[in-house]
Design a protein around this motif. Structure first.
Motif, PDB file in Angstrom:
ATOM      1  N   CYS A  87       1.029  -0.778  -0.138  1.00 11.52           N
ATOM      2  CA  CYS A  87       0.416   0.139  -0.033  1.00 11.52           C
ATOM      3  C   CYS A  87       0.833   1.484  -0.159  1.00 11.52           C
ATOM      4  N   ARG A  88       1.784   1.190   0.947  1.00  6.60           N
ATOM      5  CA  ARG A  88       3.252   2.493   0.580  1.00  6.60           C
ATOM      6  C   ARG A  88       3.422   2.644   0.017  1.00  6.60           C
TER       7      ARG A  88
ATOM      8  N   LEU B  95       2.529   1.295  -3.114  1.00  8.35           N
ATOM      9  CA  LEU B  95       1.825   2.377  -4.688  1.00  8.35           C
ATOM     10  C   LEU B  95       0.999   4.376  -4.189  1.00  8.35           C
ATOM     11  N   LEU B  96       1.602   4.619  -2.666  1.00 10.85           N
ATOM     12  CA  LEU B  96       1.300   5.443  -2.522  1.00 10.85           C
ATOM     13  C   LEU B  96       2.442   6.910  -3.012  1.00 10.85           C
ATOM     14  N   LYS B  97       3.442   5.926  -2.527  1.00  8.82           N
ATOM     15  CA  LYS B  97       4.988   6.610  -2.466  1.00  8.82           C
ATOM     16  C   LYS B  97       4.628   7.117  -4.810  1.00  8.82           C
TER      17      LYS B  97
ATOM     18  N   ARG C  33       2.421   7.127  -6.111  1.00  8.45           N
ATOM     19  CA  ARG C  33       1.783   8.344  -5.953  1.00  8.45           C
ATOM     20  C   ARG C  33       0.161   8.158  -7.302  1.00  8.45           C
TER      21      ARG C  33
ATOM     22  N   ASP D 249      -3.141   7.212  -8.810  1.00  8.14           N
ATOM     23  CA  ASP D 249      -4.517   7.960  -7.277  1.00  8.14           C
ATOM     24  C   ASP D 249      -6.098   7.334  -8.375  1.00  8.14           C
TER      25      ASP D 249
ATOM     26  N   THR E 267      -6.297   1.016  -0.616  1.00  7.61           N
ATOM     27  CA  THR E 267      -5.311   2.162  -0.872  1.00  7.61           C
ATOM     28  C   THR E 267      -6.295   3.063  -1.706  1.00  7.61           C
ATOM     29  N   ARG E 268      -6.723   4.629  -1.130  1.00 10.70           N
ATOM     30  CA  ARG E 268      -7.393   5.150  -1.255  1.00 10.70           C
ATOM     31  C   ARG E 268      -8.697   5.262  -1.164  1.00 10.70           C
TER      32      ARG E 268
END
Ligand SMILES: NC(=O)c1ccc[n+]([C@@H]2O[C@H](COP(=O)([O-])OP(=O)(O)OC[C@H]3O[C@@H](n4cnc5c(N)ncnc54)[C@H](O)[C@@H]3O)[C@@H](O)[C@H]2O)c1
Length: 367
Positions: free
Chosen positions: A87-88, A90-92, A94, A96, A120-121
């Motif tokens: 998950c992190r 995917l966030l790193k 970016r 969306d 995630t999101r």
């Protein structure tokens, strides 16, 4: 030779494509369904070494910016720690809501990546690119995702439908034979649920299937997907009908627990022995199953699957199995609910209110 289906779900449904060489066409197929922005491919090391380059090239050619997130192969990757890491990442990177997460691998990757995409999101778009028989014929359809915890397998998860399933049957050529056989146990389970015509098809086509004949691979997996989709579409959230897919699994899960979930027993091998035990139970419950049970054993053996506890190297006693069955996640209101075959396509549910019945059953089997 690409087959296409539409699977209905609460969120509107999704197409499943099945055929050879689909990984090379993935970019073009996806670009026809979404604006090509970012794609995060989640895979395990073994599958990534074999197929990541091909998939990435196809995505890049179609205009996607590709990020790869690679985890170690094996059940241990279905953990909270690995889920957080994915998950992190995917966030790193970016990602969306306009971007896609692609699960490239077997059921393990599908379960982990699917859950990460759902969280995630609060939900990224998910594409399943299954590379094992189990994942193509079964786990990539129906939207179930999960990780394991010390309390048990698949106890933390979500039902989250993908936007697309892309099953490239060419990837089965590199799958170890034992994994192919294990996936075939779920194919056989689908045939037992569907009925005699489906089962007869498998009896006639097993040799061609294991020889890798493309037409047979497509037909066999198509039949499985249709059985699974037909059941899941009626009961996406497993209130009643979806429990039928648990045929062979209540015993199978107990065998897996008895084997401490190690690699000595693959899930499909436990399901194979579990299917046989479900037929044994039908016989114990007073039904004449001799003919179909005999055909089942012959087909499982032909596919290289175990048909007995000894064959699956399980040393557990009936009492141990009963204890594991009582902890199965499918138990509701304290009842063990067995899915029992009277024959092919003739299935009933038996609610075990008194565990003594199972004790007597195991005693009758001398275990
Ligand atoms: N979500 C569902 O509905 C559902 C249903 C059934 C099972 N499952 C889950 O699926 C998982 C089991 O899936 P699986 O049997 O696909 O196992 P897996 O994903 O662990 O793959 C088995 C092994 O094969 C390797 N592999 C995968 N594709 C390959 C290929 N094409 N060539 C060579 N090697 C390849 C993997 O690296 C791994 O080592 C379990 O975690 C189970 O809980 C989920």
């Amino acid at each position: 030779m690409t087959a296409e289906f539409h699977i209905k779900s609460r969120t509107g449904g999704y197409p499943a494509l099945l055929g050879p060489g689909l990984l090379d066409q993935a970019g073009a197929i996806l670009a026809g369904r979404t604006i090509p922005l970012k794609a995060a491919v989640i895979s395990d090391q073994t599958v990534a070494a074999l197929y990541l380059e091909r998939l990435s090239a196809s995505l890049t050619n179609a205009g996607f910016e590709v990020h790869a997130i690679i985890v170690p192969p094996g059940e241990k990757s279905k953990s909270f720690a690995r889920l957080e890491e994915v998950c992190r990442e995917l966030l790193k990177n970016r990602l969306d809501k306009e971007d896609v997460v692609i699960a490239l691998g077997g059921g393990m990757v599908g379960d982990l990546a699917g859950l990460a995409a759902s969280l995630t999101r609060r939900g990224l778009r998910l594409v399943m690119a299954p590379t094992t028989l189990l994942a193509q014929a079964d786990s990539s359809i129906g939207g179930k995702t999960a990780i394991n915890t010390p309390e048990g397998k698949n106890l933390v998860g979500a039902i989250y439908a993908p936007m697309l399933v892309l099953a490239d049957i060419s990837t089965l050529a590199t799958l170890p034979r034992r994994e192919l056989s294990a996936g075939y146990a779920e194919v056989i389970k689908h045939a037992v649920l569907a009925g005699d015509e489906h089962f007869s098809y498998l009896e006639k086509s097993t040799d061609a299937f294991f020889a890798g004949d493309e037409k047979t691979l497509v037909e066999t997996i198509t039949r499985s997907i249709k059985v699974k989709a037909g059941i899941v579409e009626c009961d996406e959230f497993e209130r009643d009908r979806r429990l039928l897919l648990n045929l062979g699994h209540t015993f199978g899960h107990a065998f897996e627990a008895a084997a401490a979930y190690d690699e000595t027993l693959l899930h499909g091998e436990a399901v194979a022995a579990g299917l046989c035990m479900a037929f044994e139970f039908a016989s114990f419950d007073g039904h004449d199953v001799i003919r179909d049970f005999g055909r089942l054993r012959a087909l499982l053996e032909k596919a290289g699957l175990p048909i007995t506890l000894e064959g699956a190297s399980i040393k557990a006693k009936g009492q141990d199995l009963l204890a594991f069955m009582r902890h199965d996640k499918k138990i509701r209101g304290g009842l063990i609910r067995l899915i029992v075959p009277r024959g092919f396509g003739d299935i009933y549910t038996k609610e075990i209110t008194d565990p003594e019945i199972l004790e007597q059953f195991f005693q009758a089997l001398n275990i």
